[in-house]
Design an enzyme around this catalytic site. Structure first.
Site, PDB file in Angstrom:
ATOM      1  N   THR A 156       1.643   7.224 -19.609  1.00 44.37           N
ATOM      2  CA  THR A 156       1.775   7.741 -20.985  1.00 44.37           C
ATOM      3  C   THR A 156       0.368   7.957 -21.538  1.00 44.37           C
ATOM      4  OG1 THR A 156       2.043   5.483 -21.814  1.00 44.37           O
ATOM      5  CG2 THR A 156       4.053   6.754 -21.432  1.00 44.37           C
ATOM      6  N   LYS A 179       1.780   0.722 -15.236  1.00 44.97           N
ATOM      7  CA  LYS A 179       1.343   1.619 -16.314  1.00 44.97           C
ATOM      8  C   LYS A 179       1.285   0.833 -17.606  1.00 44.97           C
ATOM      9  CE  LYS A 179       3.171   3.476 -19.230  1.00 44.97           C
ATOM     10  NZ  LYS A 179       3.322   3.144 -20.684  1.00 44.97           N
ATOM     11  N   THR A 190       2.283  -5.308 -19.680  1.00 42.64           N
ATOM     12  CA  THR A 190       2.326  -3.939 -19.195  1.00 42.64           C
ATOM     13  C   THR A 190       3.650  -3.414 -19.658  1.00 42.64           C
ATOM     14  OG1 THR A 190       2.363  -2.498 -17.274  1.00 42.64           O
ATOM     15  CG2 THR A 190       3.427  -4.605 -17.022  1.00 42.64           C
ATOM     16  N   GLU A 270      -6.290   1.188 -24.330  1.00 43.26           N
ATOM     17  CA  GLU A 270      -6.594   2.212 -25.324  1.00 43.26           C
ATOM     18  C   GLU A 270      -7.907   1.901 -26.040  1.00 43.26           C
ATOM     19  OE1 GLU A 270      -3.005   2.205 -27.556  1.00 43.26           O
ATOM     20  OE2 GLU A 270      -2.024   3.623 -26.203  1.00 43.26           O
ATOM     21  N   ASN A 389      -4.317   5.541 -31.543  1.00 44.19           N
ATOM     22  CA  ASN A 389      -3.060   5.035 -32.069  1.00 44.19           C
ATOM     23  C   ASN A 389      -2.685   5.628 -33.411  1.00 44.19           C
ATOM     24  OD1 ASN A 389      -1.824   3.150 -30.155  1.00 44.19           O
ATOM     25  ND2 ASN A 389      -3.887   2.284 -30.220  1.00 44.19           N
ATOM     26  N   SER A 394       4.315  10.917 -33.672  1.00 41.43           N
ATOM     27  CA  SER A 394       5.723  10.536 -33.685  1.00 41.43           C
ATOM     28  C   SER A 394       6.559  11.791 -33.469  1.00 41.43           C
ATOM     29  CB  SER A 394       6.058   9.882 -35.011  1.00 41.43           C
ATOM     30  OG  SER A 394       5.963  10.820 -36.046  1.00 41.43           O
TER      31      SER A 394
END
Lengths: 394, 394
Positions: A156, A179, A190, A270, A389, A394
């Protein structure tokens, strides 16, 4: 350990396994989004560990039921949608996906685990999912290339595919993929991981080994304190090597593989600019040591100080003081990259001597309250974390 | 309420109080850094609430001892250094500061509370502190100007001074100041606040009123989950108005003043671009409702979504699922600025209908598991938060 990890290999390296990763059209950006892993046996022993979040995605509800049998023939995974908070219809979608895989493989739906990752709260485009299963079935293969394709299909916000395998000198292999980059913690750090092995194992060993390995690895990475609705680690064992392996040797190899996957997750978290290891010693118990390390790991003031390469140990002392553990503040020691900047609850060596400018930061905390020890891996809180983030749409 | 808050007034508005804020030279930037508040009586009743962090700053250790007497003649506060993790020497510094104030005022050190705020782990420049006490003593005054000076002397990363006062139509006043912008939570969501009143109260009322007001206000703001080593709220009551006030009327006025200070803290939180109110209903108990709201408030994925004005309710559902409360995920409702985007655990009204682009975001969560309700105020996680907290030098 009689064997080293090899990140060129992954989930389709152990004998008895085939895998594929394809573009099913679930994601709108045309990237790979569906992965299939098949166990051709002879053994079908399997185990799973799932999120402790009380809001569980449909595939978690399904797969945790499936795993009560201790057996799996296949796992189908999709990115591009978490299928969480999707109600009874979402559960039917998961069931239909398992049925489809069962049909094409000639097995039962109860033999098929399902995993999903992506946005919460939206139904999956089932036409794409079901067509993707057909496509993946045709692409099933073995070895490095198939493993990489499988690892790629579940990405992702991950920027790189994460896989590894360890082939023991005695002729058996453990390998897999993972992932996850955010919503990682405090347990099952995870979103998804599938690990395969061709070792010959007693069925009861499979579950115990997986739980031990996960507790020592995936459960010790904490990126942002958010345990997702979909976290799943699955272990499938084919026995196809014909080599009988002791529980201890298997657990050791499995833990090594899981730890290598965790290291890759940490490195790709991230917005990460720092790899932070927080080790607590001298707690009353190991559990309190881990809880204390976790309190520091999730503290945003500590995380922004790590980002700034700032040896601001007062923020760490503040976080330790908020941890669920008892200690005497007048005995607290804090060491940053080898420099004991806080000694006996007060200033130790000059903080400017602690060089945190590199990628790796080691925080050592001694509570002097007992024999408990524990370590948590975490990351810094950077502008890039906020950017990713707040931009993740969305 | 028979009176309104007035932010032009503060800690030196109630009769019987004098205050000052001066440049003592503790900070290297030449800004005000020492505040003195004096109660000239006739009553010297006082109460304090302190951080629950197990690493307590020297002034917290001192002042919590002082407050066991239920009496205070003065409070001296400094910014520019927290005097936390400074060992026995740091405690001696606090004691010497109280002695100095006692000397110049002709009272005992046991009558003087001390508060500090700033970097943890460094000794205070005591020459500057002690000279600052002399200077502040000469500057003591009453009314709006003195209150503002006092509120200014405690600022750290605060961008504005925060004060307010409420004068009741019956002729008595409650007023005070607060400082704090980060390291705010999960209890005592400010670093320092001093509140004064000239009401005539039974001594036992003072402590109970303060605890009730703090629990309903300061303890419900959570900026970044970090309870500091120095958090202190003090209440001093002079009785100089001569007006006898009932406990209920006093607690109501005090709570109104505290709530107004909390609103100012929220508005000035580090990097804030959103004022977020999280209300949980239908929990088993009020405590579980508050704990659930707090879990959402500290979740970085929720906070970055708020920053992005993104109605990504799946992240809220994820956070709720990690909260220490029991509920049926199939009954969860989430409403964002009036739009019920999650209903019965799944998709409700179209999320794009929830407009979060303004400054205020109201998150309403219904667990449908009982009658408990609770609210937490929080902020978003912005680039500016990361910037401030990675630039705030050690």
């Amino acid at each position: 350990m009689s064997g080293n990890v090899n990140r060129d290999q992954g989930v389709a390296t152990a004998a008895g396994f085939r895998a594929a990763g394809v573009v099913a059209g679930i994601k709108s950006n045309g990237k790979p989004d569906l992965t299939l892993v098949v166990n051709d046996g002879p053994s079908t022993a399997a185990a799973g560990v799932f999120t402790r979040n009380k809001v569980k995605a449909a595939p978690v509800l399904w797969s945790s039921q499936v795993l009560t049998t201790g057996s799996l023939r296949a796992v189908v995974l999709n990115s591009g949608g978490a299928n969480a908070c999707t109600g009874p219809e979402g559960f039917q979608d998961t069931h239909a996906t398992a049925e489809k895989v069962a049909d094409v493989l000639g097995v039962g739906a109860i033999d098929v685990a399902v995993c999903s990752t992506g946005l919460i709260g939206e139904r999956l485009p089932m036409d794409a999912v079901l067509a993707g299963v057909d496509l993946a079935t045709k692409e099933l293969g073995t070895g490095a290339e198939a493993g990489l394709a499988a690892a790629t299909g579940v990405m992702t916000t991950d920027t790189v595919a994460k896989q590894t395998a360890l082939t023991h000198q005695d002729g058996w292999t453990v390998g897999g993929f993972a992932k996850g980059a955010g919503m990682c913690a405090p347990n099952m750090a995870t979103m998804l991981s599938v690990i395969t092995s061709d070792a010959v194992l007693d069925a009861t060993v499979v579950d115990a080994s997986l739980r031990a390995a996960v507790d020592a690895t995936f459960n010790r990475l904490d990126v942002d304190g958010g345990t997702s609705t979909n976290d799943t680690v699955l272990l499938l064992v084919s026995g196809a090597s014909g080599v009988e392996v002791t529980p201890a040797a298997f657990t050791e190899a499995l833990t090594t593989v899981c730890a290598d996957l965790v290291a890759q997750l940490q490195a790709d978290a991230e917005g990460v600019t720092k790899h932070v290891t927080i080790t607590v010693r001298g707690a009353a118990t190991d559990a309190e040591a881990v809880a204390t390390a976790r309190t520091v790991a999730v503290d945003n003031l500590c995380k922004t100080a790590f980002f700034a390469s700032d040896p601001n140990w007062g923020r760490i002392a503040m976080a330790v003081g908020n941890a669920p553990t008892q200690f005497d503040a007048a005995k607290l020691d804090i060491t940053l990259n080898g420099v004991t900047v806080c000694r006996a609850g007060g200033r130790g060596e000059d903080r400017t001597g602690a060089d945190l400018s590199g990628r790796d930061i080691l925080v050592e905390i001694d509570l002097h309250a007992g024999e408990g020890t524990g370590t948590i891996l975490t990351t810094d809180l950077s502008h890039a974390y906020v950017e990713e983030n707040s931009a993740y749409s969305s």
